[in-house]
Design a protein around this motif. Sequence first.
Motif, PDB file in Angstrom:
ATOM      1  N   HIS A 132       0.828  -1.210   0.000  1.00 11.72           N
ATOM      2  CA  HIS A 132       0.000   0.000   0.000  1.00 11.72           C
ATOM      3  C   HIS A 132       0.863   1.261   0.000  1.00 11.72           C
ATOM      4  CE1 HIS A 132      -3.327   2.655   0.710  1.00 11.72           C
ATOM      5  NE2 HIS A 132      -2.764   3.114   1.800  1.00 11.72           N
ATOM      6  N   GLU A 158     -11.523  -8.329  -4.347  1.00 11.38           N
ATOM      7  CA  GLU A 158     -11.786  -6.997  -3.801  1.00 11.38           C
ATOM      8  C   GLU A 158     -13.000  -7.011  -2.879  1.00 11.38           C
ATOM      9  OE1 GLU A 158     -11.168  -2.923  -6.007  1.00 11.38           O
ATOM     10  OE2 GLU A 158     -13.232  -3.552  -6.318  1.00 11.38           O
ATOM     11  N   LYS A 205      -4.629   4.121  -5.433  1.00 13.96           N
ATOM     12  CA  LYS A 205      -5.108   4.241  -4.068  1.00 13.96           C
ATOM     13  C   LYS A 205      -4.523   5.468  -3.413  1.00 13.96           C
ATOM     14  CE  LYS A 205      -7.767   0.765  -4.131  1.00 13.96           C
ATOM     15  NZ  LYS A 205      -9.215   0.951  -3.864  1.00 13.96           N
ATOM     16  N   LEU A 254      -9.899  -5.893   3.031  1.00 15.25           N
ATOM     17  CA  LEU A 254      -8.794  -4.978   3.335  1.00 15.25           C
ATOM     18  C   LEU A 254      -7.896  -4.825   2.109  1.00 15.25           C
ATOM     19  CD1 LEU A 254      -7.364  -3.249   5.430  1.00 15.25           C
ATOM     20  CD2 LEU A 254      -6.092  -5.277   6.148  1.00 15.25           C
ATOM     21  N   GLU A 255      -7.612  -5.946   1.463  1.00 12.92           N
ATOM     22  CA  GLU A 255      -6.822  -5.926   0.227  1.00 12.92           C
ATOM     23  C   GLU A 255      -7.517  -5.090  -0.855  1.00 12.92           C
ATOM     24  OE1 GLU A 255      -6.399  -9.858  -1.282  1.00 12.92           O
ATOM     25  OE2 GLU A 255      -4.289  -9.576  -1.834  1.00 12.92           O
ATOM     26  N   GLY A 256      -8.817  -5.222  -0.915  1.00 16.70           N
ATOM     27  CA  GLY A 256      -9.583  -4.441  -1.882  1.00 16.70           C
ATOM     28  C   GLY A 256      -9.423  -2.955  -1.650  1.00 16.70           C
ATOM     29  N   GLN A 257      -9.435  -2.571  -0.381  1.00 19.18           N
ATOM     30  CA  GLN A 257      -9.322  -1.149  -0.094  1.00 19.18           C
ATOM     31  C   GLN A 257      -7.914  -0.609  -0.266  1.00 19.18           C
ATOM     32  OE1 GLN A 257     -11.922   0.748   2.961  1.00 19.18           O
ATOM     33  NE2 GLN A 257     -11.964  -1.314   3.785  1.00 19.18           N
ATOM     34  N   LEU A 258      -6.928  -1.391   0.143  1.00 15.79           N
ATOM     35  CA  LEU A 258      -5.558  -0.854   0.148  1.00 15.79           C
ATOM     36  C   LEU A 258      -4.804  -1.119  -1.158  1.00 15.79           C
ATOM     37  CD1 LEU A 258      -4.303  -1.562   3.794  1.00 15.79           C
ATOM     38  CD2 LEU A 258      -5.549   0.395   2.909  1.00 15.79           C
ATOM     39  N   VAL A 259      -5.275  -2.072  -1.948  1.00 13.70           N
ATOM     40  CA  VAL A 259      -4.598  -2.351  -3.221  1.00 13.70           C
ATOM     41  C   VAL A 259      -5.559  -2.149  -4.396  1.00 13.70           C
ATOM     42  CG1 VAL A 259      -3.286  -4.051  -4.542  1.00 13.70           C
ATOM     43  CG2 VAL A 259      -3.029  -3.969  -2.064  1.00 13.70           C
ATOM     44  N   GLY A 260      -6.719  -2.778  -4.361  1.00 10.08           N
ATOM     45  CA  GLY A 260      -7.712  -2.560  -5.404  1.00 10.08           C
ATOM     46  C   GLY A 260      -7.622  -3.558  -6.537  1.00 10.08           C
ATOM     47  N   LEU A 270      -4.389  -5.663  -8.206  1.00 10.55           N
ATOM     48  CA  LEU A 270      -4.491  -7.104  -7.919  1.00 10.55           C
ATOM     49  C   LEU A 270      -4.527  -7.896  -9.220  1.00 10.55           C
ATOM     50  CD1 LEU A 270      -7.066  -7.056  -4.961  1.00 10.55           C
ATOM     51  CD2 LEU A 270      -4.650  -7.717  -4.816  1.00 10.55           C
ATOM     52  N   LEU A 330       2.087   1.814  -3.559  1.00 10.87           N
ATOM     53  CA  LEU A 330       1.039   2.223  -4.503  1.00 10.87           C
ATOM     54  C   LEU A 330       0.537   3.636  -4.265  1.00 10.87           C
ATOM     55  CD1 LEU A 330      -1.161  -0.980  -4.687  1.00 10.87           C
ATOM     56  CD2 LEU A 330       0.382  -0.097  -6.440  1.00 10.87           C
TER      57      LEU A 330
END
Lengths: 299, 299, 299, 299, 299, 299
Positions: free
Chosen positions: D232, E186, D247, E197-203, E207, D235
């Motif tokens: 994170h 996501e 992000k 959490l991965e969806g929010q911090l990486v997207g 991904l 990114l």
Amino acid sequence: MEFNAKVETMNVGVEFQNINVLLKDGEKKNLKLDQDQLKRLELGKTYHFTVETYTHNEKEQLKVVDFVGIFEHIKDPILLKLELASFYEYAPIDMKVLKDSIQGFLDQLENETIKKITKGVYQEYENSFYMYPAAVRFHHAYIGGLAYHTKTMIDIAMRFKEIYPYLNKDLLIAGILLHDICKVDELNGFEGGEYTLEGQLVGHLVLGAMKIKEMARKLDLVDKEEVLMLTHILLSHHGLPNFGAAKKPMTPEAILIWYIDTIDSKFTVLGEELAKTDAGDFTQSIPVLDKSRVYKHKF
Amino acid sequence: MEFNAKVETMNVGVEFQNINVLLKDGEKKNLKLDQDQLKRLELGKTYHFTVETYTHNEKEQLKVVDFVGIFEHIKDPILLKLELASFYEYAPIDMKVLKDSIQGFLDQLENETIKKITKGVYQEYENSFYMYPAAVRFHHAYIGGLAYHTKTMIDIAMRFKEIYPYLNKDLLIAGILLHDICKVDELNGFEGGEYTLEGQLVGHLVLGAMKIKEMARKLDLVDKEEVLMLTHILLSHHGLPNFGAAKKPMTPEAILIWYIDTIDSKFTVLGEELAKTDAGDFTQSIPVLDKSRVYKHKF
Amino acid sequence: MEFNAKVETMNVGVEFQNINVLLKDGEKKNLKLDQDQLKRLELGKTYHFTVETYTHNEKEQLKVVDFVGIFEHIKDPILLKLELASFYEYAPIDMKVLKDSIQGFLDQLENETIKKITKGVYQEYENSFYMYPAAVRFHHAYIGGLAYHTKTMIDIAMRFKEIYPYLNKDLLIAGILLHDICKVDELNGFEGGEYTLEGQLVGHLVLGAMKIKEMARKLDLVDKEEVLMLTHILLSHHGLPNFGAAKKPMTPEAILIWYIDTIDSKFTVLGEELAKTDAGDFTQSIPVLDKSRVYKHKF
Amino acid sequence: MEFNAKVETMNVGVEFQNINVLLKDGEKKNLKLDQDQLKRLELGKTYHFTVETYTHNEKEQLKVVDFVGIFEHIKDPILLKLELASFYEYAPIDMKVLKDSIQGFLDQLENETIKKITKGVYQEYENSFYMYPAAVRFHHAYIGGLAYHTKTMIDIAMRFKEIYPYLNKDLLIAGILLHDICKVDELNGFEGGEYTLEGQLVGHLVLGAMKIKEMARKLDLVDKEEVLMLTHILLSHHGLPNFGAAKKPMTPEAILIWYIDTIDSKFTVLGEELAKTDAGDFTQSIPVLDKSRVYKHKF
Amino acid sequence: MEFNAKVETMNVGVEFQNINVLLKDGEKKNLKLDQDQLKRLELGKTYHFTVETYTHNEKEQLKVVDFVGIFEHIKDPILLKLELASFYEYAPIDMKVLKDSIQGFLDQLENETIKKITKGVYQEYENSFYMYPAAVRFHHAYIGGLAYHTKTMIDIAMRFKEIYPYLNKDLLIAGILLHDICKVDELNGFEGGEYTLEGQLVGHLVLGAMKIKEMARKLDLVDKEEVLMLTHILLSHHGLPNFGAAKKPMTPEAILIWYIDTIDSKFTVLGEELAKTDAGDFTQSIPVLDKSRVYKHKF
Amino acid sequence: MEFNAKVETMNVGVEFQNINVLLKDGEKKNLKLDQDQLKRLELGKTYHFTVETYTHNEKEQLKVVDFVGIFEHIKDPILLKLELASFYEYAPIDMKVLKDSIQGFLDQLENETIKKITKGVYQEYENSFYMYPAAVRFHHAYIGGLAYHTKTMIDIAMRFKEIYPYLNKDLLIAGILLHDICKVDELNGFEGGEYTLEGQLVGHLVLGAMKIKEMARKLDLVDKEEVLMLTHILLSHHGLPNFGAAKKPMTPEAILIWYIDTIDSKFTVLGEELAKTDAGDFTQSIPVLDKSRVYKHKF
């Protein structure tokens, strides 16, 4: 018996319908009517009613024989105001003064092309012009607001003409007089304030430009540069440019009318708000002033 | 021999220095001077020179005895114009008319606090006020531009006062008169047009606000609401708000002065550009009008 | 009998008035008083009361003899905290540590001009400086917030001075110490949080710049470049430029102070929010962080 | 004979080719070589040449036997600087100090996951990391700029950790160390400064995130929250959010690294520009400072 | 006894726990279970339950023996729809048609690299791909929305390929098929709609890019330009550029996919809204259409 | 003797005038003519000349008897292309295919109102429609560009109609066919590319809307909702809304036409640019693609 009255409530029973109406002297009446009549009425609007009396259960009743919209019954805005002033908010100016003032400006037009087109369009809208508001909300949102805003704008423009003599007086008068006239087509009534379909999908700027073109064609003036100048003023008077869909103002008069329109929409509202505010306080937040609250000084 | 002249070129030889100067009747002279004298002169500026003649190689020569800046020699802008009009561009208005007009507005002030402060600041800047431009580029960029712009703005404001009577006449006159007066501190001379360090790091808005505060303190008027109103007009007259660093206009007079300042900076330039343009053509692109080219109609 | 107490409720009867007040040990009292006394009190504020007892209906009653605002009674913020800490939220730092820290920075000033002006202004605000919040909402919105924010900013600035030695230490300390000091004039009290009229129409940036000018004049330092540098820091510390109304930062110290102000207003709040958040969760939406919710990791 | 030299010009004749090269002591040589050799050389780059002498027209000539890029010949950046410092601009810091400093920070890492991943990636880039610039233009655009910018950012971060103890030291060190490391893949050489295709279509942020993921997979750490936190930071370190494509920073360390990256890119350049500016003047317009010119005070 | 059912309510008593579940034929059952079982269940989700009956107070009761998530019990989306269609909203398309259509597009891929990578990733997500929505709100927010949106986008792309033959068909099919596939990572389930959490911090963009890189490495295709093209499509498909954090589309196929994604997200919603609107009316305000209300004509 | 030729140079002597012209087979001729004739000619345009021969100084000379603009001589665009193709750049499509295609779409119109209005307007512009460019610069800037852009847009629209069946086919065909047709009035010739005064002050969007209104009045269809729908498409096809001056698209067909117009203006240019670019390279910066450079892959 005939009278003018505003529809206040509608009541639908199983066997008959009736409405409560308000007369200008404050009297209220209950009127019986049939289903077809009811459908043609709108709440909040004013009509000229013809009624007859009859007796039911030993009480005198009123039955609607016929009615027409008040604006079909009385076209003249001065006479109309006598009937409607107690029902609706009016612009804070005497209707005769307003009308004389507008017609005085029309009489000052000298350029023949501009004069013919402007008078032609004006006559088509003459009575409505004195009834419609200038906007649905936010500024001049009362009966006569359109004409009142127009008059004030011309008053300002005439003063700018003194300061900057290169401005063309005829274009200023005609441009301002016509700039919002198709609000009459954009809105669905002087009392209310909803947009027509045409108002939403075309808008009063282009409707006005089309009206000028049409009048020019009728008067065989379509190739005159004056027509193009007026059309441009109509199309550009909201000022902010777009990527092709509209035109930003590109003549001296078009630019000035944009400024005057902006200023009068703000300063007339500001005056109305200050009148409600104590010295030493701020006004409410004013939408047309970018939601500012304005301070009223104490000295 | 004494005369006023503008420095056109400077020549530095191994053994002596001389300059070529221009007199108002178009005559040119070559003047000898010493190194120290040369250092204190600036190209493009005008001075009052005292010279003496001597003969060298059988030719009569002129040697500078002394000189002072023209503005130290003649303070009165009307007299000064007689000397400088052939050297620099002046605002297109008679200097006496301009001065009478500004002082006439000052005499109309009725509120004692406003009157004292405005006159106090005005007197401090009096002569410079009629010499400086209103901007370095783009509008009123000539000698007297500051006073000319100020006068026209007050002319417009007085007309708006007729339209919107709730406006305070004294605040309009005083606010406009003071709004740009610290351009005199912001720029390094009336002939040139470079910013001073103070102009860049503080700017004429805050410099003006400080000047009002100082005058109020001197006159023992520091707690008067009038002082706050004038200060606010000065700080907000560029209108567009920022996130804390400045104030958007929040009084009726401050809002109007913002509009009038904008309009006069555009419409005076527009008039000057239209004068150079043929009917049926567009003007050049005009920077203060968002780079628009404006059309000049033919009828 | 004398004591300090915070006004919690006001009760107006037909024949007499009374208030309920809260003492720092949690005790509540009912105090009788007359109409004039009542008018001078404000809900939520704390006063030093002198009362006398009398008996009414066989019950002992308390009657207010006199009172003054607590800040007039006790000027010293350290002593004041002993009285007020149970009534209001305080910055999470010991008041003596805070005061020693600020005064330690003042003692580090070496440049005489900067030192005199900064101490001069500081002494004028000394006690209030430790009482006011740094902002009405959003960050450091508690008693002492102004001094706490100032101290942390100088702490950060001293570290940046180690990284970028070209920065001027005196300008950093003095600029930060003065940058928000006129919040005291911008807000109407340390307990509350409403803007004064001056706060709204002028703002703490320009008020601060004016204060520096005034102090410089008093100390006969008005032409020093140091004064201009401090003035510029005050005017530009919100960073985002405007079209003329304010100045963007144009000196190294002004630019850095803008960044540090931004960072401390965000990271102090962030720390306070994270303290309320479980590991593995997001904080609430944080206004000063562009409404972001921030994740607190688990390892 | 063997030596290192930078290619200055290439000459192509009908029958043979030769190049002029520059040695670190300033000596220039002309080298003959064949077409295939010529094609593999690039202007402005430095090589280790093996040559042999022969005699032609009674003059001794040099013929290239073999060559390799200097970076294949000498991997160690400290040794390399001895060869290249006279050819290219270097970051203003001793290479050994820089390397010791970076490795010292690596040694401070305590969290095992963060330590393994950071060291793993660092070792993969170790030598290039000390050679590449931090940007093509505008800031730290010299050899070693990447490592120098990284070191200064960690220096700053360690100080912020003192001010805001809730920050995670390991994430700060590792996040900064890795944040720009894929500039090595984004650019096509340390001497030059053109973007690779991968650099343009993917960019160093996502390349870095992919590198972390790959290293985590190799070390079987892919499900650790630490990996997500580092990803994170990579990114989001450019900070400004987009509508889905990237992000915005949502952890304390990610937000701080964004600020520190911004500040160091501005203040290092500012220091370099101020060093070229006289006291009392403004610097040139500085691109990374929003094109501002910054004033250097005189006291 | 075994059956599939959706958890509707959970009840916790002092001595035992029970839940109310809904079966696809509308039947409701009450199931007893123990605390550990209860903790592993989520409201609104569907499970395959194994229960046994027992008698308590002369009434037959059901006790949960075991359960698994429905998606672990039935992987095939076509069979799954038979169980879930009465519980959740599904995309308005036959599941078999949808699946055949997607797989038909996969079979059209000709480029070996693109084919292997796309099939590799698709197989990893195969069943989820037909279950997840395309977005949490605003468009295609129903089961199968992801696959339905993907299919329609490829349908459109194939038509654009006819108009602009220079487009690469394989990149269009593969790029669209993969562009949103990591929505599966996501979001935290096909029924719900919360971000991981991965969806929010990486997207899902990054991904997806990482997934392609990983698959390429596994298949030893990492240096193929096709991989870079697909990666770029994934990273840029939201189109609006940022200052470094992401990439704007820079290949023909990437630009087109951005447009098609935008258009299908708007026009599928628009069709659904128009279906709920009478001719002659405007739709509700539609979020993905910039909150526009769209007119449905009458002829 | 009669022939068609393009004016290449004009020469004015003291006693006579002559021009050099280019014939389609590449032959060049010198033609004598009188002053009045010369004034009516424009450089770069093509005319049908009638000339006679005479002998002067024993050389045969050509003298212009008469001429007309080529477009007055040959109206049919297919025949015209035979004459002009060697002089000007044409759209890369066969003129007959283009014309058949457009007329085929016209024949598909079913709604009587739409059909009559569209054919009415089309016939008024029929020949020019196939000659004008679609834009002065940036896209389809060649003869026939307007019709070619129109045809491609309808091709695309017909495919979207397959995907989203709720779209109205007649509105799509008619809306696209008419959307740019007043470019003919906006520009001053098919060869050149300057805006007319009407083009600048009114623009092709409003000119088109006025043309539809006029045709509707002529055909007595002015109150049909179809007319309003077409007018709205014309006014809104540039899509980006303004504050009142224009309308954003508010019908399904208007929204789609905005997208298709955008896409075809970009992707036709992109195809033309890719054709000039080697695989593995980026195109030039493309203005209509936000100045992007687009990569052309190698596989």
